[in-house]
Design an enzyme around this catalytic site. Structure first.
Site, PDB file in Angstrom:
ATOM      1  N   GLY A 137     -12.001  -5.158   2.660  1.00 52.84           N
ATOM      2  CA  GLY A 137     -12.991  -6.169   2.328  1.00 52.84           C
ATOM      3  C   GLY A 137     -14.315  -5.476   2.016  1.00 52.84           C
ATOM      4  CD  GLU A 192      -2.738  -1.337   2.444  1.00 52.49           C
ATOM      5  OE1 GLU A 192      -3.902  -1.740   2.384  1.00 52.49           O
ATOM      6  OE2 GLU A 192      -2.151  -1.127   3.529  1.00 52.49           O
ATOM      7  CG  MET A 220      -7.715  -4.935   9.812  1.00 50.70           C
ATOM      8  SD  MET A 220      -6.601  -6.352   9.738  1.00 50.70           S
ATOM      9  CE  MET A 220      -6.093  -6.486  11.432  1.00 50.70           C
ATOM     10  CD  GLU A 221      -4.781  -0.859   8.710  1.00 48.38           C
ATOM     11  OE1 GLU A 221      -5.501  -0.681   7.704  1.00 48.38           O
ATOM     12  OE2 GLU A 221      -4.328  -1.967   9.046  1.00 48.38           O
ATOM     13  CG  ASP A 270     -11.012  -9.397   1.110  1.00 49.03           C
ATOM     14  OD1 ASP A 270      -9.958  -8.791   1.229  1.00 49.03           O
ATOM     15  OD2 ASP A 270     -11.917  -9.323   1.972  1.00 49.03           O
TER      16      ASP A 270
END
Ligand code: ADE
Length: 230
Positions: free
Chosen positions: A77, A11, A173-174, A197
């Protein structure tokens, strides 16, 4: 100065390699690379996955570089039938889906201290990015809530819960940790995520296959959008 934070090498490396006149500094074990990206002065940081890593990185970035806005970019996701691998999701707001003091009477996701569940992203940034992305991105562009937690979601029941409880279009997650730190520092932020995903039972396999491609598409888009933000 614009701050860009990504969690994983896929990333951020593509951004760092395009930085001109770059200088790198280590703070608390995290790398901050500063330079010109698409003609815009930026600082790019690699925070590592998870909310604590992201919060630490964001506060260090704000304290040391005083960015006027922070973009958290990367993969996510997708949640819901309308969100497909390769689509782009721009945050109108971020939530922390694993923050839960509901046994004490709070709503799920309630953030004590700031008294919010949803942390709003900068409306101006969302509009600007949405408009530019719709013109240049080769894929669908969505704007909505992004849900953050310290978990890789690969479970249909859990992802339906995130859609139902938070109205989320994507999970990662961030983003909400970056958002909370920006919010308390009065710094504009937005989260920009390309879907790798569907956060379901196939998520591990899809992520392995598509995350590098999705991350690169996000990087290409960000480089095209940056001049619009200066
Ligand atoms: N980032 C990309 N895919 C994800 C998922 N399924 N859960 C959490 N973070 C992600």
């Amino acid at each position: 100065m614009i701050g860009i934070i990504g969690a994983m090498p896929i990333e951020v490396e593509g951004l760092k390699s395009r930085l001109q006149n770059s200088q790198t500094e280590n703070l608390a074990g995290l790398q901050f690379s500063r330079g010109m990206l698409s003609g815009v002065e930026c600082v790019v940081a690699h925070c590592n996955p998870g909310k604590v890593n992201a919060a630490l990185c964001t506060q260090l970035m704000i304290t040391h570089y005083q960015p006027r806005l922070v973009i958290n970019s990367g993969v996510a996701g997708g949640i819901g039938a309308g969100i497909h691998i390769g689509d782009l999701v721009i945050s109108t707001a971020v939530v922390q889906h694993d923050m839960d003091t509901s046994p004490l009477g709070d709503k799920r996701g309630y953030l004590s201290g700031i008294g919010l569940i949803e942390i709003p992203a900068s409306e101006k940034l969302v509009q600007l990015l949405g408009r530019t992305a719709t013109e240049v991105y080769k894929g669908a562009v969505h704007t909505g809530v992004i849900a953050t937690g310290d978990q890789f979601i690969c479970d249909s029941a859990k992802l339906h819960e995130l859609g139902r409880d938070f109205g989320a279009l994507a999970c990662e997650m961030e983003g909400a940790a970056v958002g909370q730190v920006c919010h308390v520092n009065n710094v504009d932020f937005v989260v920009l995520r390309t879907i790798s995903d569907n956060a379901d039972d196939d998520a591990k396999m899809d992520y392995t296959t598509f995350a590098p491609i999705a991350a690169q598409r996000g990087i290409d888009l960000l480089c095209r959008i940056l001049p619009e933000l200066s």
